[in-house]
Structures are given as C-alpha cells and as structure tokens.
Design a protein around this motif. Structure first.
Motif, PDB file in Angstrom:
ATOM      1  N   SER A  32     -34.197  60.420 -59.487  1.00 27.44           N
ATOM      2  CA  SER A  32     -35.005  59.500 -60.285  1.00 27.44           C
ATOM      3  C   SER A  32     -34.736  59.725 -61.766  1.00 27.44           C
ATOM      4  O   SER A  32     -34.564  60.858 -62.217  1.00 27.44           O
ATOM      5  CB  SER A  32     -36.484  59.733 -59.979  1.00 27.44           C
ATOM      6  OG  SER A  32     -37.287  59.027 -60.886  1.00 27.44           O
ATOM      7  N   PRO A  33     -34.722  58.667 -62.557  1.00 23.19           N
ATOM      8  CA  PRO A  33     -34.506  58.826 -64.005  1.00 23.19           C
ATOM      9  C   PRO A  33     -35.703  59.486 -64.706  1.00 23.19           C
ATOM     10  O   PRO A  33     -35.591  59.889 -65.856  1.00 23.19           O
ATOM     11  CB  PRO A  33     -34.299  57.395 -64.501  1.00 23.19           C
ATOM     12  CG  PRO A  33     -34.920  56.530 -63.455  1.00 23.19           C
ATOM     13  CD  PRO A  33     -34.813  57.265 -62.163  1.00 23.19           C
ATOM     14  N   ALA A  34     -36.818  59.637 -63.998  1.00 22.61           N
ATOM     15  CA  ALA A  34     -37.988  60.271 -64.605  1.00 22.61           C
ATOM     16  C   ALA A  34     -37.799  61.781 -64.753  1.00 22.61           C
ATOM     17  O   ALA A  34     -38.514  62.419 -65.522  1.00 22.61           O
ATOM     18  CB  ALA A  34     -39.229  59.987 -63.768  1.00 22.61           C
ATOM     19  N   PHE A  35     -36.847  62.355 -64.002  1.00 26.16           N
ATOM     20  CA  PHE A  35     -36.627  63.797 -64.038  1.00 26.16           C
ATOM     21  C   PHE A  35     -35.314  64.103 -64.724  1.00 26.16           C
ATOM     22  O   PHE A  35     -34.319  63.428 -64.519  1.00 26.16           O
ATOM     23  CB  PHE A  35     -36.613  64.376 -62.619  1.00 26.16           C
ATOM     24  CG  PHE A  35     -37.897  64.136 -61.878  1.00 26.16           C
ATOM     25  CD1 PHE A  35     -39.064  64.770 -62.265  1.00 26.16           C
ATOM     26  CD2 PHE A  35     -37.934  63.268 -60.807  1.00 26.16           C
ATOM     27  CE1 PHE A  35     -40.243  64.552 -61.589  1.00 26.16           C
ATOM     28  CE2 PHE A  35     -39.109  63.043 -60.117  1.00 26.16           C
ATOM     29  CZ  PHE A  35     -40.272  63.683 -60.514  1.00 26.16           C
ATOM     30  N   PHE A  36     -35.306  65.156 -65.521  1.00 24.49           N
ATOM     31  CA  PHE A  36     -34.089  65.566 -66.213  1.00 24.49           C
ATOM     32  C   PHE A  36     -33.361  66.621 -65.380  1.00 24.49           C
ATOM     33  O   PHE A  36     -33.925  67.206 -64.463  1.00 24.49           O
ATOM     34  CB  PHE A  36     -34.407  66.111 -67.613  1.00 24.49           C
ATOM     35  CG  PHE A  36     -35.419  67.218 -67.612  1.00 24.49           C
ATOM     36  CD1 PHE A  36     -35.022  68.543 -67.465  1.00 24.49           C
ATOM     37  CD2 PHE A  36     -36.771  66.945 -67.768  1.00 24.49           C
ATOM     38  CE1 PHE A  36     -35.952  69.569 -67.455  1.00 24.49           C
ATOM     39  CE2 PHE A  36     -37.708  67.964 -67.766  1.00 24.49           C
ATOM     40  CZ  PHE A  36     -37.296  69.283 -67.607  1.00 24.49           C
ATOM     41  N   GLU A  37     -32.106  66.850 -65.712  1.00 22.67           N
ATOM     42  CA  GLU A  37     -31.326  67.860 -64.999  1.00 22.67           C
ATOM     43  C   GLU A  37     -31.950  69.237 -65.252  1.00 22.67           C
ATOM     44  O   GLU A  37     -32.255  69.596 -66.383  1.00 22.67           O
ATOM     45  CB  GLU A  37     -29.877  67.851 -65.485  1.00 22.67           C
ATOM     46  CG  GLU A  37     -28.980  68.757 -64.693  1.00 22.67           C
ATOM     47  CD  GLU A  37     -27.534  68.674 -65.143  1.00 22.67           C
ATOM     48  OE1 GLU A  37     -26.805  69.609 -64.824  1.00 22.67           O
ATOM     49  OE2 GLU A  37     -27.156  67.694 -65.794  1.00 22.67           O
ATOM     50  N   ASP A  40     -35.915  70.755 -61.458  1.00 24.63           N
ATOM     51  CA  ASP A  40     -36.201  71.520 -60.240  1.00 24.63           C
ATOM     52  C   ASP A  40     -36.335  73.013 -60.546  1.00 24.63           C
ATOM     53  O   ASP A  40     -37.233  73.690 -60.032  1.00 24.63           O
ATOM     54  CB  ASP A  40     -35.079  71.272 -59.222  1.00 24.63           C
ATOM     55  CG  ASP A  40     -35.235  72.123 -57.981  1.00 24.63           C
ATOM     56  OD1 ASP A  40     -36.326  72.085 -57.376  1.00 24.63           O
ATOM     57  OD2 ASP A  40     -34.280  72.827 -57.612  1.00 24.63           O
ATOM     58  N   LYS A  41     -35.460  73.531 -61.394  1.00 25.68           N
ATOM     59  CA  LYS A  41     -35.514  74.961 -61.733  1.00 25.68           C
ATOM     60  C   LYS A  41     -36.773  75.279 -62.536  1.00 25.68           C
ATOM     61  O   LYS A  41     -37.392  76.324 -62.357  1.00 25.68           O
ATOM     62  CB  LYS A  41     -34.281  75.384 -62.529  1.00 25.68           C
ATOM     63  CG  LYS A  41     -32.959  75.041 -61.883  1.00 25.68           C
ATOM     64  CD  LYS A  41     -32.830  75.580 -60.480  1.00 25.68           C
ATOM     65  CE  LYS A  41     -31.515  75.183 -59.863  1.00 25.68           C
ATOM     66  NZ  LYS A  41     -31.616  74.207 -58.802  1.00 25.68           N
ATOM     67  N   LEU A  42     -37.158  74.369 -63.400  1.00 24.46           N
ATOM     68  CA  LEU A  42     -38.384  74.550 -64.178  1.00 24.46           C
ATOM     69  C   LEU A  42     -39.600  74.573 -63.265  1.00 24.46           C
ATOM     70  O   LEU A  42     -40.515  75.389 -63.453  1.00 24.46           O
ATOM     71  CB  LEU A  42     -38.505  73.425 -65.218  1.00 24.46           C
ATOM     72  CG  LEU A  42     -39.668  73.509 -66.196  1.00 24.46           C
ATOM     73  CD1 LEU A  42     -39.554  74.758 -67.059  1.00 24.46           C
ATOM     74  CD2 LEU A  42     -39.690  72.269 -67.068  1.00 24.46           C
ATOM     75  N   VAL A  43     -39.606  73.724 -62.252  1.00 22.44           N
ATOM     76  CA  VAL A  43     -40.704  73.692 -61.282  1.00 22.44           C
ATOM     77  C   VAL A  43     -40.761  75.006 -60.504  1.00 22.44           C
ATOM     78  O   VAL A  43     -41.832  75.592 -60.335  1.00 22.44           O
ATOM     79  CB  VAL A  43     -40.565  72.484 -60.332  1.00 22.44           C
ATOM     80  CG1 VAL A  43     -41.526  72.589 -59.161  1.00 22.44           C
ATOM     81  CG2 VAL A  43     -40.790  71.187 -61.093  1.00 22.44           C
ATOM     82  N   HIS A  44     -39.605  75.485 -60.041  1.00 19.13           N
ATOM     83  CA  HIS A  44     -39.567  76.768 -59.329  1.00 19.13           C
ATOM     84  C   HIS A  44     -40.117  77.887 -60.207  1.00 19.13           C
ATOM     85  O   HIS A  44     -40.913  78.721 -59.749  1.00 19.13           O
ATOM     86  CB  HIS A  44     -38.132  77.110 -58.902  1.00 19.13           C
ATOM     87  CG  HIS A  44     -37.732  76.488 -57.615  1.00 19.13           C
ATOM     88  ND1 HIS A  44     -37.882  77.130 -56.414  1.00 19.13           N
ATOM     89  CD2 HIS A  44     -37.177  75.286 -57.335  1.00 19.13           C
ATOM     90  CE1 HIS A  44     -37.444  76.354 -55.449  1.00 19.13           C
ATOM     91  NE2 HIS A  44     -37.009  75.217 -55.981  1.00 19.13           N
ATOM     92  N   CYS A  45     -39.704  77.922 -61.440  1.00 23.79           N
ATOM     93  CA  CYS A  45     -40.169  78.951 -62.379  1.00 23.79           C
ATOM     94  C   CYS A  45     -41.686  78.884 -62.536  1.00 23.79           C
ATOM     95  O   CYS A  45     -42.379  79.902 -62.455  1.00 23.79           O
ATOM     96  CB  CYS A  45     -39.467  78.763 -63.715  1.00 23.79           C
ATOM     97  SG  CYS A  45     -39.782  80.057 -64.919  1.00 23.79           S
TER      98      CYS A  45
END
Length: 131
Positions: A32-37, A40-45
């Motif tokens: 989705s364009p709402a999420f940046f590359e 996912d890692k930021l969410v895990h952190c």
C-alpha cells in the motif's frame, strides 16, 4: 498462580497480540502507498519495545523491587529475543503465507534493547530519587 498473572497479564496479552499480528495473512497491505519502506521493521521494533516494558514492569511489581539487576535484565532480553525468534520460525515453517525475515528479528532485538534501556534508566532514576 493467579497472583503472578495479576502482575504479568498486560505482557501476556501483548505477547498474544504480537503472535496474532505477526502470523495473520496481510494480503497486499505491505504494498500500500500508505506505508513507507521499512515500516514493517518499525512496527516490529515498537511491538517488542512495548512487550519488554510491560514484562519488566510486571517483574518489578511482582518482586516488589525498584530496579532490575543486570542478570535479570539480560535474562529478560534473552527470553524476549527467543520469543521473537520463535515467531520467525513459526512464519518460516508453519504460517507459510508469511515469510520469515531475520531482519525482523534484528528489529525485534533493537526494540527489546531500547525497552530494557528505558526500564533501567527509569527504574534507577526512581530508585535514586527516593533515597
């Protein structure tokens, strides 16, 4: 047993939340364009930062302590990393619709270490402020 769970229930609920969110089918949400590359890692952190803080707080309340010893902090970190590793192994071998990414485990470990650092700083500050 119920006395122990009284202090740890927020961490236990959060661990179940992490387990569910890391193992459900996400579809095309990651594209989705709402999420940046790297989102996912930021969410895990963030997920593992929160779990470390919740578990450490439960430990401090359960043991009626003001701060963690170095050994306890290391043991908590190791247990949290093992939980993150178990999730990645589940994604690789059981939840095949998800991909195991060892960079996710690294992000988990960064969040765990950040959480433990914040707990140690805060609990030691409270300990010394009450002297």
């Amino acid at each position: 047993m119920s006395i122990m769970l009284k202090n740890y229930w927020p961490a236990i609920l959060w661990a179940f939340f992490i387990l569910i969110i890391c193992d459900i089918k996400m579809g095309g949400v990651s594209h989705s364009p709402a999420f940046f590359e790297g989102f996912d890692k930021l969410v895990h952190c963030g997920l593992f930062f929160t779990m470390t803080v919740l578990y450490s707080g439960g430990y401090l309340r359960h043991n009626k302590k003001r701060c963690l010893s170095v050994l306890t902090a290391v043991l908590i970190i190791l247990c949290m990393v093992a939980f993150g590793g178990a999730i990645e192994l589940l994604q690789k071998y059981f939840f095949t619709w998800r991909s195991a990414d060892w960079n996710d485990l690294f992000a988990d470990t960064v969040g765990i270490c950040m959480g433990m650092f914040s707990v140690l700083i805060t609990s030691n500050a409270v300990k010394y402020a009450n002297k």
